[in-house]
Design a protein around this motif. Sequence first.
Motif, mmCIF file in Angstrom:
data_model
loop_
_atom_site.group_PDB
_atom_site.id
_atom_site.type_symbol
_atom_site.label_atom_id
_atom_site.label_comp_id
_atom_site.label_asym_id
_atom_site.label_seq_id
_atom_site.Cartn_x
_atom_site.Cartn_y
_atom_site.Cartn_z
ATOM 1 N N ARG A 60 37.305 -40.242 -78.120
ATOM 2 C CA ARG A 60 35.942 -40.573 -77.692
ATOM 3 C C ARG A 60 35.914 -41.091 -76.264
ATOM 4 N NH1 ARG A 60 34.069 -44.749 -79.760
ATOM 5 N NH2 ARG A 60 35.783 -45.595 -80.972
ATOM 6 N N GLY A 61 34.868 -40.695 -75.520
ATOM 7 C CA GLY A 61 34.663 -41.199 -74.165
ATOM 8 C C GLY A 61 33.415 -42.062 -74.110
ATOM 9 N N GLY A 150 42.833 -43.185 -71.636
ATOM 10 C CA GLY A 150 43.267 -41.793 -71.771
ATOM 11 C C GLY A 150 43.675 -41.270 -70.404
HETATM 12 C C1 BTN Z 1 35.702 -41.949 -70.564
HETATM 13 O O1 BTN Z 1 36.093 -41.601 -69.450
HETATM 14 O O2 BTN Z 1 34.606 -41.603 -70.980
HETATM 15 C C2 BTN Z 1 36.593 -42.824 -71.413
HETATM 16 C C3 BTN Z 1 37.687 -42.039 -72.081
HETATM 17 C C4 BTN Z 1 38.598 -42.909 -72.938
HETATM 18 C C5 BTN Z 1 39.599 -42.089 -73.700
HETATM 19 C C6 BTN Z 1 40.598 -42.938 -74.439
HETATM 20 S S1 BTN Z 1 41.938 -42.002 -75.096
HETATM 21 C C7 BTN Z 1 42.475 -43.371 -76.014
HETATM 22 C C8 BTN Z 1 41.241 -44.077 -76.541
HETATM 23 N N1 BTN Z 1 40.815 -43.494 -77.794
HETATM 24 C C9 BTN Z 1 39.650 -42.876 -77.694
HETATM 25 O O3 BTN Z 1 39.072 -42.259 -78.626
HETATM 26 N N2 BTN Z 1 39.168 -42.981 -76.456
HETATM 27 C C10 BTN Z 1 40.064 -43.755 -75.610
#
Ligand code: BTN
Length: 276
Positions: A60-61, A150
């Motif tokens: 998720r972002g 991430g």
């Molecule tokens: C963004 O740029 O929108 C944030 C992205 C964040 C991704 C990381 S990957 C590890 C952690 N688990 C998730 O589901 N999301 C964050």
Amino acid sequence: MQETSGYFLKMKDRINTKIIGCEIISFDVIDSTNSYAKRMGTENVIEGMVIVAGQQRCGRGRLGREWMSPPDTGLYMSIILKPSLQLEEIQLITLMASVAVARAIEKTVNQKPGIKWPNDILLGGKKVCGILSEMVSSNEGMEYIVVGIGINVSAESSDFPEALADKATSLAAYVNEQGLSLSGDSKDKLFESVLEEMDKLYMLLLSVGCDGILSEWKHYSATLGNEIVIKSENEEISGVAEGITVDGRLTVLLKNGTRLNIHSGEVSIRGLMGYV
Ligand code: BTN
């Protein structure tokens, strides 16, 4: 979801930290390391605990977006923190994490990355890392924060969908463009550096407050001094990003001369000159 003993666990003995990485839970495949950390609940988490996975099925972002997390090409991790901060200061944790990641990336590729407020790390003007900080709270208030990180490590440029081609990159794609290549243990070293840098900065935050974090954030900022467009659900406004407040809000000077301190909550920003 099955917990694994392998890859990341061997890192535990290598890292030199006081709080961050005191416990590492690792998975080959998970839905999302952030979702897992949130499900764990207050009784089961310890400050500094790290959840890391080789692949996420539902990464998720921010703003409800998906974070593509294909097998083994990225670093997908969540760190549990329990700082005693005011609710409005939580944004500082994201800034701190972005500085930690920027430092770790700089060590790995020998090139200074940029931080695009609030949560993107850029290399060569393209996004290489995103950070999603989420809070778990109860009636008593905040219980803990999950800092999700991430980082695109070894994806080729051609692995990104067309719509992201000019916006996203990976460490490998970036160094390849420079005619160089990443060493085989880059992902291990990056993981180690992120945890160590987070540890140093978190200690700094707890001992002397936010000043050190904010000045380091300014050092890496790709946003300050630039014209930006702020998009919220109802409107789009543009201005120049002028500064950062002690609680991590971006100060923007609007065309009409007024200043706004914006919170990252529900806004997305883009530069007038490209992605930055
Ligand atoms: C963004 O740029 O929108 C944030 C992205 C964040 C991704 C990381 S990957 C590890 C952690 N688990 C998730 O589901 N999301 C964050």
